[in-house]
Design a protein around this motif. Sequence first.
Motif, PDB file in Angstrom:
ATOM      1  N   ARG A  99      32.375  38.197  40.139  1.00  0.00           N
ATOM      2  CA  ARG A  99      32.265  36.932  40.464  1.00  0.00           C
ATOM      3  C   ARG A  99      33.547  36.284  40.999  1.00  0.00           C
ATOM      4  O   ARG A  99      34.568  36.313  40.542  1.00  0.00           O
ATOM      5  CB  ARG A  99      31.720  36.003  39.461  1.00  0.00           C
ATOM      6  CG  ARG A  99      31.264  34.361  39.574  1.00  0.00           C
ATOM      7  CD  ARG A  99      30.727  33.919  38.591  1.00  0.00           C
ATOM      8  NE  ARG A  99      31.563  33.784  37.415  1.00  0.00           N
ATOM      9  CZ  ARG A  99      31.223  33.423  36.119  1.00  0.00           C
ATOM     10  NH1 ARG A  99      30.052  33.430  35.782  1.00  0.00           N
ATOM     11  NH2 ARG A  99      32.155  33.518  35.063  1.00  0.00           N
ATOM     12  N   ASP A 102      36.820  33.264  39.889  1.00  0.00           N
ATOM     13  CA  ASP A 102      37.263  33.696  38.523  1.00  0.00           C
ATOM     14  C   ASP A 102      37.013  35.147  38.097  1.00  0.00           C
ATOM     15  O   ASP A 102      37.682  35.359  37.031  1.00  0.00           O
ATOM     16  CB  ASP A 102      36.394  32.613  37.363  1.00  0.00           C
ATOM     17  CG  ASP A 102      35.163  33.246  37.283  1.00  0.00           C
ATOM     18  OD1 ASP A 102      34.432  32.634  36.495  1.00  0.00           O
ATOM     19  OD2 ASP A 102      34.673  34.071  37.913  1.00  0.00           O
ATOM     20  N   TYR A 104      34.986  37.079  37.080  1.00  0.00           N
ATOM     21  CA  TYR A 104      34.283  37.590  35.893  1.00  0.00           C
ATOM     22  C   TYR A 104      33.343  38.828  36.470  1.00  0.00           C
ATOM     23  O   TYR A 104      32.874  38.550  37.572  1.00  0.00           O
ATOM     24  CB  TYR A 104      33.361  36.424  35.517  1.00  0.00           C
ATOM     25  CG  TYR A 104      32.492  36.605  34.196  1.00  0.00           C
ATOM     26  CD1 TYR A 104      31.219  37.322  34.243  1.00  0.00           C
ATOM     27  CD2 TYR A 104      33.063  36.456  32.795  1.00  0.00           C
ATOM     28  CE1 TYR A 104      30.451  37.618  33.113  1.00  0.00           C
ATOM     29  CE2 TYR A 104      32.408  36.734  31.923  1.00  0.00           C
ATOM     30  CZ  TYR A 104      31.188  37.195  32.066  1.00  0.00           C
ATOM     31  OH  TYR A 104      30.485  37.760  30.725  1.00  0.00           O
TER      32      TYR A 104
END
Length: 117
Positions: A99, A102, A104
């Motif tokens: 993602r 950030d 993730y």
Amino acid sequence: QVQLVESGGGLVQPGGSLRLSCAASGSIPSIHIVGWYRQTLGKQRELVAIITTSGTTNYADSVKGRFTISRDNAKNTVYLQMNSLKPEDTAVYYCNLKRIPDMYNYWGQGTQVTVSS
């Protein structure tokens, strides 16, 4: 949450081809990078290929010219076409969605690819 399901692995002879699929579902972020990684016993997971939301691709040197990553946005699916397979391509192949911004990570469960005569 994002769910990733890989499919398409199997046993193939050297020189053969396989196409892996990674189907994504859930809350897929609008900006992300999807990658295929592979891992063998006792070794670190290594990056094979990535594709961005805009379609930019990159490959590990070991698979350039043999593997092609692509995506079908309508199906939320990323593919890895693997040609001219070699025994050293044998590994568990994992789909990853990173993602942005950030970073993730979401991972699939992996699919086994075995290249052997």
